[in-house]
Scaffold this motif. Structure first.
Motif, PDB file in Angstrom:
ATOM      1  N   UNK A 116     -13.521   9.833   4.845  1.00 24.89           N
ATOM      2  CA  UNK A 116     -14.843  10.450   4.748  1.00 24.89           C
ATOM      3  C   UNK A 116     -15.388  10.397   3.323  1.00 24.89           C
ATOM      4  N   UNK A 117     -14.527  10.669   2.334  1.00 21.92           N
ATOM      5  CA  UNK A 117     -14.969  10.648   0.937  1.00 21.92           C
ATOM      6  C   UNK A 117     -15.479   9.269   0.563  1.00 21.92           C
ATOM      7  N   UNK A 118     -14.688   8.239   0.838  1.00 17.90           N
ATOM      8  CA  UNK A 118     -15.075   6.889   0.415  1.00 17.90           C
ATOM      9  C   UNK A 118     -16.277   6.368   1.200  1.00 17.90           C
ATOM     10  N   UNK A 119     -16.428   6.809   2.458  1.00 16.34           N
ATOM     11  CA  UNK A 119     -17.583   6.388   3.252  1.00 16.34           C
ATOM     12  C   UNK A 119     -18.894   6.947   2.695  1.00 16.34           C
ATOM     13  N   UNK A 120     -18.820   8.060   1.959  1.00 18.75           N
ATOM     14  CA  UNK A 120     -20.027   8.706   1.452  1.00 18.75           C
ATOM     15  C   UNK A 120     -20.413   8.238   0.051  1.00 18.75           C
ATOM     16  N   UNK A 121     -19.641   7.345  -0.518  1.00 16.75           N
ATOM     17  CA  UNK A 121     -19.898   6.917  -1.888  1.00 16.75           C
ATOM     18  C   UNK A 121     -20.415   5.483  -1.945  1.00 16.75           C
ATOM     19  N   UNK A 122     -21.197   5.200  -2.947  1.00 18.22           N
ATOM     20  CA  UNK A 122     -21.733   3.850  -3.117  1.00 18.22           C
ATOM     21  C   UNK A 122     -20.695   2.954  -3.773  1.00 18.22           C
ATOM     22  N   UNK A 123     -20.933   1.662  -3.684  1.00 16.86           N
ATOM     23  CA  UNK A 123     -20.025   0.689  -4.252  1.00 16.86           C
ATOM     24  C   UNK A 123     -19.906   0.901  -5.768  1.00 16.86           C
ATOM     25  N   UNK A 124     -18.688   0.698  -6.278  1.00 14.07           N
ATOM     26  CA  UNK A 124     -18.336   0.828  -7.696  1.00 14.07           C
ATOM     27  C   UNK A 124     -18.297   2.270  -8.198  1.00 14.07           C
ATOM     28  N   UNK A 125     -18.339   3.231  -7.277  1.00 15.75           N
ATOM     29  CA  UNK A 125     -18.147   4.621  -7.691  1.00 15.75           C
ATOM     30  C   UNK A 125     -16.747   4.793  -8.263  1.00 15.75           C
ATOM     31  N   UNK A 126     -16.638   5.618  -9.308  1.00 18.36           N
ATOM     32  CA  UNK A 126     -15.340   5.859  -9.917  1.00 18.36           C
ATOM     33  C   UNK A 126     -14.881   7.273  -9.614  1.00 18.36           C
ATOM     34  N   UNK A 127     -13.625   7.375  -9.167  1.00 16.54           N
ATOM     35  CA  UNK A 127     -13.078   8.657  -8.742  1.00 16.54           C
ATOM     36  C   UNK A 127     -11.756   8.913  -9.446  1.00 16.54           C
ATOM     37  N   UNK A 128     -11.549  10.153  -9.818  1.00 18.68           N
ATOM     38  CA  UNK A 128     -10.246  10.536 -10.351  1.00 18.68           C
ATOM     39  C   UNK A 128      -9.289  10.760  -9.179  1.00 18.68           C
ATOM     40  N   UNK A 129      -8.096  10.206  -9.282  1.00 16.38           N
ATOM     41  CA  UNK A 129      -7.091  10.439  -8.243  1.00 16.38           C
ATOM     42  C   UNK A 129      -5.822  10.990  -8.880  1.00 16.38           C
ATOM     43  N   UNK A 130      -5.188  11.894  -8.161  1.00 20.66           N
ATOM     44  CA  UNK A 130      -3.930  12.504  -8.606  1.00 20.66           C
ATOM     45  C   UNK A 130      -2.837  12.146  -7.609  1.00 20.66           C
ATOM     46  N   UNK A 131      -1.658  11.807  -8.144  1.00 18.83           N
ATOM     47  CA  UNK A 131      -0.570  11.408  -7.254  1.00 18.83           C
ATOM     48  C   UNK A 131       0.768  11.693  -7.917  1.00 18.83           C
ATOM     49  N   UNK A 132       1.744  11.908  -7.067  1.00 24.49           N
ATOM     50  CA  UNK A 132       3.112  12.081  -7.541  1.00 24.49           C
ATOM     51  C   UNK A 132       3.841  10.744  -7.467  1.00 24.49           C
ATOM     52  N   UNK A 133       4.538  10.402  -8.522  1.00 25.38           N
ATOM     53  CA  UNK A 133       5.497   9.295  -8.511  1.00 25.38           C
ATOM     54  C   UNK A 133       6.853   9.904  -8.847  1.00 25.38           C
ATOM     55  N   UNK A 134       7.739   9.901  -7.840  1.00 19.88           N
ATOM     56  CA  UNK A 134       8.953  10.691  -7.928  1.00 19.88           C
ATOM     57  C   UNK A 134       8.507  12.151  -8.079  1.00 19.88           C
ATOM     58  N   UNK A 135       8.890  12.844  -9.153  1.00 18.49           N
ATOM     59  CA  UNK A 135       8.467  14.238  -9.302  1.00 18.49           C
ATOM     60  C   UNK A 135       7.451  14.415 -10.437  1.00 18.49           C
ATOM     61  N   UNK A 136       6.875  13.302 -10.868  1.00 14.61           N
ATOM     62  CA  UNK A 136       5.933  13.368 -11.981  1.00 14.61           C
ATOM     63  C   UNK A 136       4.500  13.258 -11.464  1.00 14.61           C
ATOM     64  N   UNK A 137       3.630  14.166 -11.875  1.00 13.59           N
ATOM     65  CA  UNK A 137       2.234  14.136 -11.486  1.00 13.59           C
ATOM     66  C   UNK A 137       1.462  13.214 -12.423  1.00 13.59           C
ATOM     67  N   UNK A 138       0.785  12.227 -11.840  1.00 15.73           N
ATOM     68  CA  UNK A 138       0.029  11.250 -12.612  1.00 15.73           C
ATOM     69  C   UNK A 138      -1.437  11.288 -12.225  1.00 15.73           C
ATOM     70  N   UNK A 139      -2.266  10.822 -13.133  1.00 12.66           N
ATOM     71  CA  UNK A 139      -3.711  10.778 -12.910  1.00 12.66           C
ATOM     72  C   UNK A 139      -4.222   9.383 -13.231  1.00 12.66           C
ATOM     73  N   UNK A 140      -5.181   8.918 -12.430  1.00 13.53           N
ATOM     74  CA  UNK A 140      -5.750   7.596 -12.670  1.00 13.53           C
ATOM     75  C   UNK A 140      -7.183   7.579 -12.164  1.00 13.53           C
ATOM     76  N   UNK A 141      -7.873   6.475 -12.441  1.00  9.91           N
ATOM     77  CA  UNK A 141      -9.263   6.314 -11.991  1.00  9.91           C
ATOM     78  C   UNK A 141      -9.328   5.214 -10.943  1.00  9.91           C
TER      79      UNK A 141
END
Length: 597
Positions: free
Chosen positions: A541-566
């Motif tokens: 739903x989020x990606x369907x509502x955004x225009x092309x080339x929109x930049x979003x912050x994403x948060x994710x765990x790799x093992x037990x470390x919290x990482x952030x990316x665009x």
């Protein structure tokens, strides 16, 4: 005759007790071993690791020393004219390959259960299957393609016979309280066995599967078995199959079977997939169980046996599994084209076809295909999926060049007559030579190019000759092979995922995709996008509502470390495939040839 005896000695501890007995020559050395792999599953399994206890005795109960010579082999020296070897097998692998035992059911492949006496491997074998001593298991029965002794009734515990060791391990056995439905095709009784609870319409399933069996028997001209067993492990989730000469072991969800509350015209996608699985494994009774690569004649089950021909044995079988659903009227032509397009999309969406030939994929099945790493979608090509496309190309080519006199069916029958019946292994040249004869011209250059090159296989021209257009389309959804026309924007992530308690677990990342550029990797747990907690529904739903080339912050765990990316959202590439009918007359002619009424 070598005698084996097996009993579910301790279901709660998942232990089978096995007794091996054979006549011996005093002073002679004998070698005992389990296979390292089993036919149809090209990976070293090291079945001997599941032997928990083992000892040998002579006829007077005197101990015989067992010397382990490698991870799967023992040697002994007979002290008199009889040797008995007792051992236990830990059985807790509810797959199609090994062995399983609990208080509800039991199952074993002989390759993971019965030690071979190397010096006596060509002798006939007797297997006595004993019931559990627990009265709670008094209703258990036996399902197997092994030959029953005269005094053993169908489904009974008792004595079974095999021509030799290879025959013994080619007939898996299921025991327990199971549901079985029977049907007959060309005088051959077929059994549909389900080893656990289900809600499916067994009679409808039998009627549908019987059509597929009739198709395959008609294609090859004969059934090379006296009876056939479909033995299915039903679970909450699961999918797979393993072929044998007169049986197959299947794994499926208990809800993949036809719903008795739905009409016969209503086939769910899961049920279609299950029918294709039945079709696939049944076709293997000819193609790979009997028509097989020369490298498999005979099988060497102690180490890897390399062949470059799996594109033919798995790929051609993958072509026919869905094709036969259309030919038998179980699905219509549009549904067949949709299924075929998904196969093509699996090949086209990744870069693996551009990096690995299908013959190399076949050769490297032992490592790169059966032990796929997180890079698999980007670096290998499936000999199943691309092999099915090569089968389609070859079928259309033979039909076109022979004016529909011959087809891939003809090639398969020729292979059966000259290699299957005679147990003579095939080479790549055998396929090419037969194809040349049927086409009436030399197509070997193009054929070998499709097999050995790292280029896309383009079916556009071949399909156009039969009124079908190959279209490159966008992906309609983030986590699906469903495609749509290129007219509109469709958000693209370039990653596959599955639900996780905290969000989504990444299962695949396509190279040069938004997910890859954002640094996401397989096994990362994506928990938030644009500072919103995500799920399978919300990320779409989020990606369907955004225009092309929109930049979003994403948060994710790799093992037990919290990482952030665009993450930068892009429009879907034209990496999906659809087949569209563009000439009804040509398509009708094709349909009349491939599925005559």
């Amino acid at each position: 005759m070598i005698q084996y005896q097996i009993s579910p000695s301790n279901p709660n501890s998942h232990l089978f007790e096995v007794l091996l007995s054979f006549k011996s020559t005093p002073g002679q050395s004998y070698t005992l071993s389990l296979p390292a792999w089993l036919p149809g599953s090209y990976m070293i399994r090291d079945f001997a690791k599941n032997i928990t206890q083992i000892h040998a005795l002579g006829s007077q109960e005197q101990a015989i020393a067992l010397t382990k010579t490698d991870k799967q082999t023992w040697s002994l020296q007979a002290c008199d004219e009889q040797v008995q070897v007792r051992y236990q097998i830990f059985a807790f692998d509810l797959s199609v390959r090994t062995a399983y035992l609990d208080s509800q059911r039991g199952f074993f492949n002989g390759s993971s259960t019965f030690l071979q006496v190397t010096e006596l491997s060509e002798l006939s074998c007797e297997l006595i299957i004993q019931p559990s001593a627990n009265t709670a298991h008094s209703q258990w029965r036996v399902a197997t393609g092994l030959t029953r002794a005269k005094e053993t009734e169908k489904f009974q515990f008792g004595r079974y016979i095999a021509d030799n060791y290879q025959h013994l391990i080619d007939c898996p056995v299921a025991i327990g309280v199971f549901d079985c439905t029977e049907f007959t095709v060309e005088g051959v009784v077929h059994h549909l066995v389900f080893t656990s609870k289900h809600y499916g319409d067994a009679q409808r399933l039998a009627a549908d599967v019987s059509k597929l069996c009739q198709h395959h028997i008609n294609l090859f001209g004969e059934a090379p078995f006296k009876e056939y067993w479909f033995i299915t492990h039903l679970q909450a989730q699961g999918f797979g199959g393993l072929e044998h000469k007169n049986s197959t072991i299947l794994q499926a969800s208990r809800f993949d079977l036809p719903n008795p509350q739905q009409t016969h015209a209503d086939l769910s996608d899961n049920y279609k997939t299950f029918l294709s699985l039945c079709s696939h494994e049944y076709f293997h009774a000819w193609n790979v169980c009997r028509i097989k690569p020369k490298e498999f004649v005979p099988y060497n089950l102690q180490q890897e046996s390399y062949t470059k021909q799996l594109w033919a044995f798995e790929g051609f079988t993958s072509y026919y599994d869905d094709f036969s659903l259309y030919r038998t009227g179980l699905i219509d032509f549009d549904a067949y084209l949709t299924i075929l397009a998904k196969t093509a999309t699996r090949v086209y969406r990744g870069a693996g076809e551009l990096k690995q030939s299908i013959t190399a994929s076949s050769f490297d099945a032992w490592t790169k295909f059966y032990q796929q790493g997180p890079d698999a979608v980007n670096n290998i090509v499936s000999y199943y999926a691309k092999g099915a496309l090569i089968a389609l190309w070859l079928d259309l080519t033979i039909r076109s060049k022979s004016n529909n006199k011959y087809s891939l069916d003809t090639l398969m029958r020729e292979l059966w007559i000259h290699f299957g019946r005679t147990n003579t292994g095939t080479t790549e040249e055998d396929f090419i030579n037969i194809a040349n004869l049927l086409c009436g011209e030399d197509i070997s250059t193009t054929f070998k190019h499709h097999l050995d090159s790292n280029q896309r296989i383009d079916l556009s021209h071949d399909l156009a000759n039969y009124g079908v257009e190959l279209q490159k389309q966008k992906f309609k959804k983030l986590n699906s092979l469903e495609t749509t026309s290129a007219a509109h924007y469709h958000a693209y992530l370039g990653a596959q995922y599955k639900a996780h308690t905290f969000g989504l677990t990444i299962t695949q990342v396509l190279e040069n995709s938004p997910a890859a550029d954002a640094g996401l990797a397989v096994n990362d747990i994506l928990i938030a996008v644009d500072n919103l907690k995500i799920s399978e529904h919300s990320i779409q739903a989020i990606l369907d509502h955004l225009s092309v080339n929109s930049e979003l912050t994403c948060h994710f765990f790799r093992d037990d470390q919290l990482l952030t990316s665009t993450l930068q959202v892009t429009d879907s590439p034209l990496a999906g495939i659809a087949f569209k009918v563009i000439d009804d007359k040509l398509v009708t002619q094709w349909q009349e040839v491939i599925a005559p009424k």
